[in-house]
Design a protein around this motif. Sequence first.
Motif, PDB file in Angstrom:
ATOM      1  N   VAL A 142     -24.544  -2.702  -4.266  1.00 29.87           N
ATOM      2  CA  VAL A 142     -25.520  -1.880  -5.005  1.00 29.87           C
ATOM      3  C   VAL A 142     -26.935  -2.371  -4.731  1.00 29.87           C
ATOM      4  O   VAL A 142     -27.860  -1.561  -4.525  1.00 29.87           O
ATOM      5  N   PHE A 143     -27.141  -3.686  -4.696  1.00 32.00           N
ATOM      6  CA  PHE A 143     -28.462  -4.232  -4.414  1.00 32.00           C
ATOM      7  C   PHE A 143     -28.923  -3.850  -3.009  1.00 32.00           C
ATOM      8  O   PHE A 143     -30.081  -3.450  -2.807  1.00 32.00           O
ATOM      9  N   ALA A 144     -28.044  -3.954  -2.012  1.00 37.41           N
ATOM     10  CA  ALA A 144     -28.405  -3.602  -0.636  1.00 37.41           C
ATOM     11  C   ALA A 144     -28.739  -2.115  -0.528  1.00 37.41           C
ATOM     12  O   ALA A 144     -29.696  -1.733   0.168  1.00 37.41           O
ATOM     13  N   LEU A 145     -27.976  -1.278  -1.213  1.00 32.61           N
ATOM     14  CA  LEU A 145     -28.251   0.156  -1.191  1.00 32.61           C
ATOM     15  C   LEU A 145     -29.590   0.466  -1.869  1.00 32.61           C
ATOM     16  O   LEU A 145     -30.387   1.274  -1.343  1.00 32.61           O
ATOM     17  N   ALA A 146     -29.888  -0.169  -2.986  1.00 36.75           N
ATOM     18  CA  ALA A 146     -31.164   0.053  -3.664  1.00 36.75           C
ATOM     19  C   ALA A 146     -32.326  -0.428  -2.808  1.00 36.75           C
ATOM     20  O   ALA A 146     -33.375   0.229  -2.737  1.00 36.75           O
ATOM     21  N   LEU A 147     -32.143  -1.568  -2.142  1.00 35.61           N
ATOM     22  CA  LEU A 147     -33.198  -2.080  -1.263  1.00 35.61           C
ATOM     23  C   LEU A 147     -33.434  -1.147  -0.085  1.00 35.61           C
ATOM     24  O   LEU A 147     -34.590  -0.902   0.304  1.00 35.61           O
ATOM     25  N   ALA A 148     -32.381  -0.564   0.467  1.00 38.41           N
ATOM     26  CA  ALA A 148     -32.515   0.375   1.579  1.00 38.41           C
ATOM     27  C   ALA A 148     -33.276   1.621   1.125  1.00 38.41           C
ATOM     28  O   ALA A 148     -34.143   2.135   1.848  1.00 38.41           O
ATOM     29  N   PHE A 149     -32.962   2.136  -0.066  1.00 41.61           N
ATOM     30  CA  PHE A 149     -33.692   3.295  -0.583  1.00 41.61           C
ATOM     31  C   PHE A 149     -35.161   2.960  -0.845  1.00 41.61           C
ATOM     32  O   PHE A 149     -36.056   3.789  -0.610  1.00 41.61           O
ATOM     33  N   LEU A 150     -35.427   1.767  -1.310  1.00 41.54           N
ATOM     34  CA  LEU A 150     -36.799   1.353  -1.567  1.00 41.54           C
ATOM     35  C   LEU A 150     -37.594   1.271  -0.262  1.00 41.54           C
ATOM     36  O   LEU A 150     -38.740   1.752  -0.191  1.00 41.54           O
ATOM     37  N   VAL A 151     -37.000   0.709   0.773  1.00 48.28           N
ATOM     38  CA  VAL A 151     -37.678   0.629   2.076  1.00 48.28           C
ATOM     39  C   VAL A 151     -37.888   2.025   2.634  1.00 48.28           C
ATOM     40  O   VAL A 151     -38.956   2.338   3.180  1.00 48.28           O
ATOM     41  N   PHE A 152     -36.912   2.905   2.514  1.00 45.16           N
ATOM     42  CA  PHE A 152     -37.067   4.265   3.000  1.00 45.16           C
ATOM     43  C   PHE A 152     -38.157   5.006   2.235  1.00 45.16           C
ATOM     44  O   PHE A 152     -38.983   5.712   2.833  1.00 45.16           O
ATOM     45  N   ALA A 153     -38.179   4.838   0.924  1.00 42.22           N
ATOM     46  CA  ALA A 153     -39.196   5.520   0.112  1.00 42.22           C
ATOM     47  C   ALA A 153     -40.584   4.990   0.438  1.00 42.22           C
ATOM     48  O   ALA A 153     -41.565   5.758   0.419  1.00 42.22           O
ATOM     49  N   ALA A 154     -40.729   3.715   0.758  1.00 42.52           N
ATOM     50  CA  ALA A 154     -42.014   3.150   1.087  1.00 42.52           C
ATOM     51  C   ALA A 154     -42.505   3.597   2.466  1.00 42.52           C
ATOM     52  O   ALA A 154     -43.708   3.643   2.733  1.00 42.52           O
ATOM     53  N   SER A 155     -41.588   3.955   3.350  1.00 36.46           N
ATOM     54  CA  SER A 155     -41.972   4.334   4.711  1.00 36.46           C
ATOM     55  C   SER A 155     -42.322   5.813   4.830  1.00 36.46           C
ATOM     56  O   SER A 155     -42.879   6.233   5.849  1.00 36.46           O
ATOM     57  N   VAL A 156     -42.012   6.612   3.838  1.00 26.30           N
ATOM     58  CA  VAL A 156     -42.340   8.041   3.890  1.00 26.30           C
ATOM     59  C   VAL A 156     -43.822   8.183   3.606  1.00 26.30           C
ATOM     60  O   VAL A 156     -44.364   7.651   2.624  1.00 26.30           O
ATOM     61  N   PRO A 157     -44.572   8.915   4.482  1.00 29.10           N
ATOM     62  CA  PRO A 157     -46.016   9.088   4.243  1.00 29.10           C
ATOM     63  C   PRO A 157     -46.290   9.947   3.028  1.00 29.10           C
ATOM     64  O   PRO A 157     -45.571  10.892   2.741  1.00 29.10           O
ATOM     65  N   ARG A 158     -47.367   9.599   2.313  1.00 26.43           N
ATOM     66  CA  ARG A 158     -47.758  10.387   1.149  1.00 26.43           C
ATOM     67  C   ARG A 158     -48.573  11.586   1.594  1.00 26.43           C
ATOM     68  O   ARG A 158     -49.377  11.507   2.511  1.00 26.43           O
TER      69      ARG A 158
END
Length: 163
Positions: free
Chosen positions: A146-162
């Motif tokens: 669960v931690f690895a999946l949450a970290l992956a989503f966090l990295v993906f969300a941070a890489s999407v341009p605003r």
Amino acid sequence: MRLSLGLRRGTGLVVGGRGRRAPVTAAPERDQVVAASETVELVLGEHSPLPESDADVVDLVRLLRGHVARLGARTAPGAPALLRAQRLCSDSIPEGCTPSRVYLVSLAEATRELMAHVECGGPMPRGVERVGRWRMPTVNVLRGAVFALALAFLVFAASVPRT
């Protein structure tokens, strides 16, 4: 009360004119744990009657020894539950009404322990594969996933341009 636990003979089909019997094809093999649990329930069940004769005790002991042999093939050779059950199987049936019933109950309890060991997926001998049994992951493995999946989503969300 006589329990009909023995194997039935002469149930084949009559073939030819001389009364020869054809061998009966065996039914698909039942799960050994289920078969052993039914026999153990005959001995240790709350509503099961006590065996009335020595022949009943001998039949039940023979069945339990067969279950121990078949379940023992599915466990590692040094398992404590297997060693206890094999030790009881190697003992002879004591003479007398009460000692033979006590021996029967202790053999049924040892068979129940061996069944629990096989059901929980204890170590199996080499060359025997577990079919269809998945090991339940531990809590820490689930937390890490669960931690690895949450970290992956966090990295993906941070890489999407605003926008």
